[in-house]
Design a protein around this motif. Sequence first.
Motif, short mmCIF file in Angstrom:
data_model
loop_
_atom_site.label_atom_id
_atom_site.label_comp_id
_atom_site.label_asym_id
_atom_site.label_seq_id
_atom_site.Cartn_x
_atom_site.Cartn_y
_atom_site.Cartn_z
N ALA A 297 87.16 9.24 86.99
CA ALA A 297 86.64 8.68 88.23
C ALA A 297 87.25 7.31 88.50
N ARG A 298 87.35 6.48 87.47
CA ARG A 298 87.94 5.16 87.65
C ARG A 298 89.41 5.27 88.07
N PHE A 299 90.13 6.18 87.42
CA PHE A 299 91.54 6.38 87.76
C PHE A 299 91.68 6.88 89.19
N CYS A 300 90.80 7.78 89.59
CA CYS A 300 90.85 8.34 90.94
C CYS A 300 90.65 7.25 91.99
N VAL A 301 89.69 6.37 91.76
CA VAL A 301 89.43 5.28 92.71
C VAL A 301 90.63 4.34 92.78
N HIS A 302 91.22 4.04 91.63
CA HIS A 302 92.39 3.16 91.61
C HIS A 302 93.55 3.77 92.40
N VAL A 303 93.75 5.07 92.23
CA VAL A 303 94.82 5.75 92.98
C VAL A 303 94.52 5.70 94.48
N GLY A 304 93.26 5.90 94.85
CA GLY A 304 92.88 5.85 96.26
C GLY A 304 93.11 4.48 96.86
N VAL A 305 92.77 3.44 96.13
CA VAL A 305 93.00 2.08 96.62
C VAL A 305 94.49 1.82 96.81
N ALA A 306 95.29 2.27 95.83
CA ALA A 306 96.74 2.08 95.93
C ALA A 306 97.31 2.84 97.11
N ALA A 307 96.82 4.08 97.32
CA ALA A 307 97.31 4.87 98.45
C ALA A 307 96.97 4.21 99.78
#
Length: 225
Positions: free
Chosen positions: A189-199
């Motif tokens: 979940a943490r990785f997913c949120v980080h990827v979303g922020v970067a996108a």
Amino acid sequence: MPCALCGDIIPTDVARCPACGAWARRRDFRAIGMAVFMLLGFNAFVALGCGLSLVRLQEPLRLATRDTYDAAVTARALAPYCDVFLVCGVLAGITGLLYLAWLWRAHRQSGPHRYGRAWVLLGWVTPVVNLWLPARIVYDVWLGSGRPLRPAERHAAALVVAAWWSSVLLGAGLARVFTGLGVQSLAEARFCVHVGVAAAACQALAAASCMATVFHITRRQLDGA
């Protein structure tokens, strides 16, 4: 209709503005540039808002533990962002069509060019070539518009175009990765949120950088007309 340069009302059967003398073709090109510029600004604000909203989700996940983490709740919280990225993609496609119309006219009114005019369209749909040619064409149009650029200006233009195209590719790739990630564990979940922020950040930067290319190319062509 009002003149895009001075605001005076121009009769439909008149080719030039009676107040400033602007040609209709010049007015139309500026009008298209302004429309693309505003649409890109809207793209940037939507992506920025999505990114800021995702940032707010990082704090609850940072404080969560394996015992308190609820995968179902997190999945429901992140599901709307997949829809937002889909909407951003559709909006970018609509903006891209108008951008191509603007770039087609900008290419015609500038020169010389390393690539023919057909590549303004083919460069976006030809596999492999579309990974680098659109940026090259925009850079050539920038250089071929208006007066010759000084070396420092050429480097600045290359930097803006490179930032724009790199952000486009990264933003599209990261958004696709985000929609395919799972949130079964807290780490996922943490990785997913980080990827979303970067996108979202890449998409906002891409829109802002593209706004800069539209603004400078349009201004240079109008100043040189």
